[in-house]
Design a protein around this motif. Structure first.
Motif, short mmCIF file in Angstrom:
data_model
loop_
_atom_site.label_atom_id
_atom_site.label_comp_id
_atom_site.label_asym_id
_atom_site.label_seq_id
_atom_site.Cartn_x
_atom_site.Cartn_y
_atom_site.Cartn_z
N PRO A 206 29.16 -18.99 6.75
CA PRO A 206 29.54 -19.39 5.40
C PRO A 206 28.66 -20.55 4.92
O PRO A 206 28.24 -21.40 5.72
CB PRO A 206 31.00 -19.85 5.56
CG PRO A 206 31.45 -19.24 6.85
CD PRO A 206 30.24 -19.19 7.72
N GLU A 207 28.40 -20.59 3.64
CA GLU A 207 27.62 -21.70 3.08
C GLU A 207 28.24 -23.04 3.41
O GLU A 207 27.52 -24.03 3.62
CB GLU A 207 27.49 -21.54 1.57
CG GLU A 207 26.55 -20.43 1.14
CD GLU A 207 26.35 -20.39 -0.36
OE1 GLU A 207 27.15 -21.03 -1.10
OE2 GLU A 207 25.39 -19.73 -0.82
N GLY A 208 29.57 -23.09 3.47
CA GLY A 208 30.25 -24.36 3.72
C GLY A 208 30.49 -24.65 5.18
O GLY A 208 31.19 -25.63 5.51
N SER A 209 29.95 -23.82 6.08
CA SER A 209 30.15 -24.03 7.52
C SER A 209 28.92 -23.51 8.25
O SER A 209 28.93 -22.40 8.78
CB SER A 209 31.42 -23.31 7.99
OG SER A 209 31.64 -23.52 9.36
N THR B 14 29.43 -30.89 8.15
CA THR B 14 30.78 -30.86 7.59
C THR B 14 31.20 -29.40 7.41
O THR B 14 30.35 -28.52 7.27
CB THR B 14 30.84 -31.58 6.24
OG1 THR B 14 29.88 -30.99 5.35
CG2 THR B 14 30.51 -33.07 6.41
N VAL B 15 32.50 -29.16 7.40
CA VAL B 15 33.01 -27.79 7.37
C VAL B 15 33.98 -27.64 6.22
O VAL B 15 34.97 -28.38 6.12
CB VAL B 15 33.70 -27.43 8.70
CG1 VAL B 15 34.34 -26.06 8.61
CG2 VAL B 15 32.70 -27.49 9.85
N GLU B 16 33.72 -26.67 5.34
CA GLU B 16 34.62 -26.38 4.23
C GLU B 16 34.41 -24.94 3.80
O GLU B 16 33.47 -24.61 3.09
CB GLU B 16 34.36 -27.32 3.05
CG GLU B 16 35.42 -27.26 1.97
CD GLU B 16 36.80 -27.67 2.47
OE1 GLU B 16 37.78 -26.94 2.17
OE2 GLU B 16 36.90 -28.70 3.16
N SER B 17 35.28 -24.05 4.25
CA SER B 17 35.13 -22.63 3.94
C SER B 17 36.47 -21.94 4.14
O SER B 17 37.31 -22.38 4.92
CB SER B 17 34.08 -21.98 4.85
OG SER B 17 34.09 -20.57 4.75
N ILE B 18 36.65 -20.81 3.45
CA ILE B 18 37.85 -20.01 3.68
C ILE B 18 37.89 -19.45 5.10
O ILE B 18 38.95 -19.05 5.58
CB ILE B 18 37.96 -18.85 2.68
CG1 ILE B 18 36.75 -17.91 2.77
CG2 ILE B 18 38.16 -19.36 1.27
CD1 ILE B 18 36.93 -16.62 2.01
N HIS C 193 17.14 -15.17 12.26
CA HIS C 193 17.44 -16.22 11.30
C HIS C 193 18.93 -16.20 11.03
O HIS C 193 19.65 -15.32 11.52
CB HIS C 193 16.65 -16.05 9.99
CG HIS C 193 17.08 -14.89 9.14
ND1 HIS C 193 16.72 -13.58 9.40
CD2 HIS C 193 17.87 -14.84 8.03
CE1 HIS C 193 17.24 -12.78 8.49
NE2 HIS C 193 17.95 -13.52 7.65
N VAL C 194 19.39 -17.17 10.26
CA VAL C 194 20.80 -17.23 9.87
C VAL C 194 20.90 -17.06 8.36
O VAL C 194 20.25 -17.80 7.60
CB VAL C 194 21.44 -18.57 10.29
CG1 VAL C 194 22.87 -18.67 9.75
CG2 VAL C 194 21.43 -18.72 11.80
N ALA C 195 21.68 -16.08 7.92
CA ALA C 195 21.94 -15.87 6.51
C ALA C 195 23.21 -16.60 6.12
O ALA C 195 24.20 -16.59 6.87
CB ALA C 195 22.09 -14.38 6.23
N LEU C 196 23.20 -17.24 4.96
CA LEU C 196 24.35 -17.99 4.48
C LEU C 196 25.08 -17.18 3.41
O LEU C 196 24.49 -16.73 2.44
CB LEU C 196 23.91 -19.33 3.91
CG LEU C 196 23.26 -20.30 4.92
CD1 LEU C 196 22.79 -21.56 4.20
CD2 LEU C 196 24.23 -20.65 6.04
N VAL C 197 26.39 -17.01 3.60
CA VAL C 197 27.18 -16.17 2.73
C VAL C 197 28.22 -17.02 2.00
O VAL C 197 28.77 -17.97 2.55
CB VAL C 197 27.85 -15.05 3.55
CG1 VAL C 197 28.83 -15.62 4.55
CG2 VAL C 197 28.52 -14.02 2.67
N THR C 198 28.47 -16.69 0.75
CA THR C 198 29.45 -17.43 -0.04
C THR C 198 30.86 -17.01 0.32
O THR C 198 31.10 -15.91 0.82
CB THR C 198 29.24 -17.20 -1.55
OG1 THR C 198 29.49 -15.82 -1.84
CG2 THR C 198 27.81 -17.55 -1.97
N ASP C 199 31.82 -17.89 0.03
CA ASP C 199 33.22 -17.52 0.21
C ASP C 199 33.59 -16.32 -0.67
O ASP C 199 34.39 -15.46 -0.27
CB ASP C 199 34.13 -18.70 -0.12
CG ASP C 199 34.19 -19.73 1.00
OD1 ASP C 199 33.58 -19.48 2.07
OD2 ASP C 199 34.84 -20.77 0.82
#
Length: 315
Positions: free
Chosen positions: A202-205, A221-225, A249-255
């Motif tokens: 997740p983008e937030g984690s 920092t961690v903030e995700s559903i 690689h690591v892909a970042l996904v939105t909530d």
């Protein structure tokens, strides 16, 4: 330089844990599904005992260690704790599980149902880990790490062994990343085999993404559903070392993309996935991973310990 975990290590782990785990099925989805013009292979690991892939690592850790009188202890956002509790019950071992306040009530209830003692405290996984370490130091209990430990990574890598046998011919696999034990195990198994392993966070984690950018394991920092399952603040040095060499690689996904994946899985397949379990599909649906035309993509659906009321809200 060889990786810390080899294919032979993972084969040995699979032989060790096979009597205790389910061989979860692979579903081949026709071309055109999920907006991709090539075939998609879904590894249905949410059908594993305890609802996630994690019993693989938990059983491997317990079966390769001498269990002290105090039993075992683990810190968990929820799913690792459920898996350790399940494995400990099957092997007749006492267990104490430390979880943060954000843990899903369904996961806490499952830990208790499997007979482990639950200690709730702290805001995030890192707080539960500190409490677990204090308990282990005081009692001599065996600590079962959720991700950054060789037995855990070896056990999680058995997912790839089964996938290779039951759904061969993949070009790329998408794997959700929390602490990174799963992606590290899968990447270790397929290292040098021409299969691209892509982590999804997740983008937030984004502990692994940030660590690969920094060139070392770092705190985030961690903030995700998906924080209760994909909410590690730091991957740890072992996971980082493997990912640096073997993860493409690591892909970042939105909530929002994770929620869309949950809706799609329920609408089209009647799969009730938790946010962390749907994250890898979210990367394909939302474009965080853009597959080339005809690419044979594997998507790991790794967890189904979802609060049904929250899933209903998402739907």
């Amino acid at each position: 330089m060889p990786l810390p975990v080899s294919r032979d290590d993972i084969r040995a782990a699979h032989a060790r844990i096979r009597p205790y785990i389910r061989r979860t099925p692979v579903l081949s989805v026709p071309d055109g599904a999920f907006g991709h013009d090539g075939p998609v292979s879904l590894k249905l690991e949410f059908l594993q005992h305890a609802g996630t892939f994690k019993p693989r690592g938990a059983f491997n850790a317990l079966l390769t260690a001498e269990i002290p009188p105090a039993g075992v202890a683990a810190a968990s956002g929820g799913n690792h704790g459920v898996a350790v509790a399940y494995a400990a019950r099957k092997l007749g071992v006492p267990a104490r599980i430390f979880v943060p306040e954000i843990s899903s009530p369904a996961k806490v209830e499952a830990i208790r149902r499997f007979g482990a003692e639950v200690v709730i405290g702290g805001q995030r996984y890192a707080d539960a880990l500190v409490a677990c370490d204090v308990y282990v130091a005081a009692t001599g209990a065996l600590s079962i790490h959720a991700y950054d430990a060789l037995p855990t990574i070896q056990g999680q890598g058995t997912v790839a062994l089964e996938w290779e046998e039951d759904g061969p011919g993949l070009d790329t696999v998408l794997v959700a990343v929390g602490g990174g034990g799963l992606v590290a195990g899968i990447a270790s198994y397929w290292a040098g085999r021409g299969i691209k392993v892509v982590g999804v966070e997740p983008e937030g984690s984004r502990a692994l993404h940030a660590s690969l950018e920094a060139g070392r394991a770092v705190d985030v920092t961690v903030e995700s559903i998906a924080a209760d399952s994909l909410g590690a603040r730091n991957t740890g040095p072992l996971v980082y070392a493997i990912a640096r060499e073997a993860v493409d690689h690591v892909a970042l996904v939105t909530d929002a993309a994770i929620r869309d994946a949950q809706r799609t899985l329920w609408r089209d397949y009647r799969i009730a996935a938790e946010p962390g379990g749907a994250a890898a599909l979210g990367a394909l649906l939302g474009g965080a991973y853009r597959a080339r035309s005809g690419e044979r993509v594997g998507v790991l659906l790794c967890g189904a310990n979802v609060e049904l009321s929250k899933l209903a809200g998402a739907l």
